[in-house]
Design an enzyme around this catalytic site. Sequence first.
Site, PDB file in Angstrom:
ATOM      1  N   ALA A  65       0.835  -1.193   0.000  1.00 58.55           N
ATOM      2  CA  ALA A  65       0.000   0.000   0.000  1.00 58.55           C
ATOM      3  C   ALA A  65       0.874   1.249   0.000  1.00 58.55           C
ATOM      4  CB  ALA A  65      -0.916  -0.004   1.223  1.00 58.55           C
ATOM      5  N   GLY A 123      -0.593  -5.069   0.603  1.00 57.03           N
ATOM      6  CA  GLY A 123      -1.777  -5.015  -0.247  1.00 57.03           C
ATOM      7  C   GLY A 123      -1.603  -5.773  -1.544  1.00 57.03           C
ATOM      8  N   GLU A 138      -2.419  -9.257  -0.657  1.00 63.08           N
ATOM      9  CA  GLU A 138      -3.860  -9.349  -0.394  1.00 63.08           C
ATOM     10  C   GLU A 138      -4.639  -9.387  -1.707  1.00 63.08           C
ATOM     11  OE1 GLU A 138      -4.837  -7.384   3.855  1.00 63.08           O
ATOM     12  OE2 GLU A 138      -3.784  -6.025   2.502  1.00 63.08           O
ATOM     13  N   GLU A 150       2.836  -5.875   7.386  1.00 62.64           N
ATOM     14  CA  GLU A 150       2.188  -4.744   8.067  1.00 62.64           C
ATOM     15  C   GLU A 150       2.491  -4.656   9.554  1.00 62.64           C
ATOM     16  OE1 GLU A 150      -0.422  -5.565   4.439  1.00 62.64           O
ATOM     17  OE2 GLU A 150       0.791  -6.701   5.844  1.00 62.64           O
TER      18      GLU A 150
END
Length: 708
Positions: free
Chosen positions: A65, A111, A114, A136
Site C-alpha cells: 500500500a 496489499g 492481499e 504490516e
Amino acid sequence: MPMLQTTVENGIAVVTIDLPGEPVNKLSTAAGPEFTETLGRLRDDPAVRAVVLISGKPENFIAGADIEEFTRLRTAAEAEALSKHGQDMMNSVAAFPKPIVAAIHGACLGGGLELALACHYRVASDHPKTQLGLPEIQLGILPGAGGCQRLPRLVGARAALDMILAGKTERAAKAYRIGIVDELVPQAILRRVALEAADRVARERPRRRPRGGLTGALLDRNPLGRRLVYRGARAAVLKKTGGHYPAPLAALEVVREGLERGLEAGLALERRRFGELAVTDVSRQLVQIFFATTALKKDDGVPAGTAEPRAVERVGVIGSGFMGSGIAGTAVSQAEVEVRLKDADLERVGRGLAAAAGILDGRLKRRRITKYEHARLTALLSGSADFRGFATSDLVIEAVFEDLAVKRQVVAEVEGLGEASPIFATNTSTIPIGRIAEGARHPERILGMHFFSPVDRMPLLEVIPTAATSPETIATAVKFGRRMGKTVIVVADRPGFWVNRILSPYMNEAGLLLSEGVPIDAIDRTMTRFGFPVGPIALLDEVGLDVAAKAGGVMYEAFGERLRPAPTLAAVLADGRQGRKNGRGFYRYEKGKKTGVDPAVYRLLGVSPGTAVSPHTIEQRLVYLMLNEAAMAVGERVVRTPRDGDIGAIFGIGFPPFRGGPLRMIDALGAAKVVEILRSLENAFGSRFAPARSLAEMAERGGRFYER
C-alpha cells in the site's frame, strides 16, 4: 496515464499494472476507481473468459500500500474507512464471476499479496526477487484488506500466523510449498503459463493441492487443534515483544475471529482493529522508521551529483577472526563478490574461510539459496597468508586487533601494493579513523566501515570518513554496504563514532550499578522490560569483555572522567573471563548456551547482590545517560541528521523501535523534562549526569530534534 492497461488474447484479458512515474507499483485509494471500472468492463465483455493480472514493472508485482496515506490518518474512524475501502476492492476481485489469475514476479507484499490472495489462482516466478509477505506488523498495524482472513483459509492457521505475526516475507519456493502459490515457473515463461492457467481455470474448477498432512488435520482443520495453535502463538508473541507492540496480538485475535465465526465477522473485526492500531503512537513511530530507512536506501552519503561510486567486484578482508570471517561471508552471501581473506598463517585463514562458508551453509539450510547457488557463492571465497590477490581488489576491509599501531601497519602494507591501491576501510569500533590514516600516502582512499557483531545478522553499518576522505570513497563504501544488505549511516570521525558513543555511558553505568551490589539479572531484566532485546550485562558478554574493556579505555582517554570505566570489567577480565566467546563471563554457558548468572562474579567484585534499587531508578540511570549522550553527540554533529542518529541506535544497539529512537524519545518527553530528570540524577549520583549544553539550550527555547 492510467495505472492499468488491458489487452485481450484468445478470450483472456491481460491487465498490466504499471503505476506511472514510480519505480514500484503501490495500491492507494486513488487506484480503487480504476480497478472498479476495469473489472466492470471486463465482467460485461462477452469476449472475455478470464483475466490475468501482471506487473509492468521489471522487479515487482505490487510492493504494498501507499504508506504516505497512513501519515494523513487522524482518527481511528478514518483508518477503519481506509481498511473498508481495501476490503471492498479485494472482495470485488474474489467475487468476480470470471477467473482472475495473478502472475507474480518480484515483490508481492502487503496489499499486493492481499490482491493476489483474492485472485482465484496464482502463478509465481522462481526468481530470488519474487518475495511474498504481509509485513504490516512491522508498521504497527495488521493486514487490513482481507489478508488476515484469506491467508489462513488458504494455508491454515499455523502457516498464516507464522507469516502475519512476524511480518515475515517468504521466497516464492517457500510460498509454493505452503500453498500460497499454485504454480512456480521460470520468469521467462511466467506470462505464458499464467495465460494457460487462466484458460484452464475458465474451463474447469482448479483442484487445490493437499496441504498440512496429518498435522494440518489435527491443528488447522479442527477447533480444538486451532485453540492450541492460538495459545502457542500468543505465548510466542508475548515472549518476543514483551507486550510493547499491540499489533501482533490484535492480528491473532482477528485471524481467530475469522476462522471461528466466519469471513464477514473476521473482516469487520479486521477493519476495526486496523483503525485502532493505525493511530497509535507505536504505529506512528514504526512508520517514521520505515520512511527513514527508505530514505537511507537512496542516500550515498555525499551531495547528489558530487561523486560516482566505484564498481566493487573484488574485496580483500584482512583478519580472519570472528569479525573478518563474518564480513567475508556476508560480502559473498549478499553482494556476491569475490572475497580474498588474509591472516598471519594458513591455519587461521582456514578457520576464517570455514566460518565464512558457514554463513552460506546457514542460508542453504534455511532454503534461502539453492545448492547450485551455494556452490557458486562458495567458489567466490579464497584466502592466503600473504597479500597475493589483494592488488586487484576494489576494496580492502581491515578487521584486525583493536590496536592503533597494528592498524597503521596494515594501512602501510596495503598502500605498498602499488599506486593503484584499493579503497581501504578499517573496521575499528572506537579508534578515530584520522589517527589510523596518519602518514598514509593516500588518505583520500581511507575511511571506516564499522560493522556490528554478528555481521551476518546485525543490520547496521557505520561509514566514517575523515576530513581527507574523497566523496568517491564515501559513496563507494555506502553503496557497497547497501549491497551487503546493511542500513548505512555516515557518521563523523569522533571517538566511538555514534553507536558506541551513546552506548558507552549506558554500559558504564550498568557496571557501576553492579559494583553497588545491584544483581545482574535485576539490571538486565529492567532494560529488557524497557524494550531492549538484551540487557547491558548480557550485552557485555556478547560483545566480549576484552573488546569492551579496550573500547572503554579509548572512550575514557577521549572524554575523561565522565566516562571513567567502572571497576567491574577489569575485575572479571583478570579472572580470564571474556564472555560468551570463551564460555565465561557474567553469565555461565554450557555448549554455547547461556544458563544463568554466575554467582562467582559477585565474589570477584567483592559485593553481595541484593542492594535495594528500584527498577525505576535503574531505568532512569541507564536510559537518561544514553539520551544525554545522544543529545551531546548531535550537538557535536557526530551524525548528519536526527534521522541517522535514531536509526543507528535502533539498528545498532536495539534501542526499542516503538520508542522511535533516543532523539524521538527526547522529543516525546520534552527536552525540559529530560533536563529536569538529569539534574535530579546529577544531584543524587554525580556530575556524569549533568545535562548536555545543547540539550539545556533546547529546553530553554522549547526546541525539538524533529519538526512536529
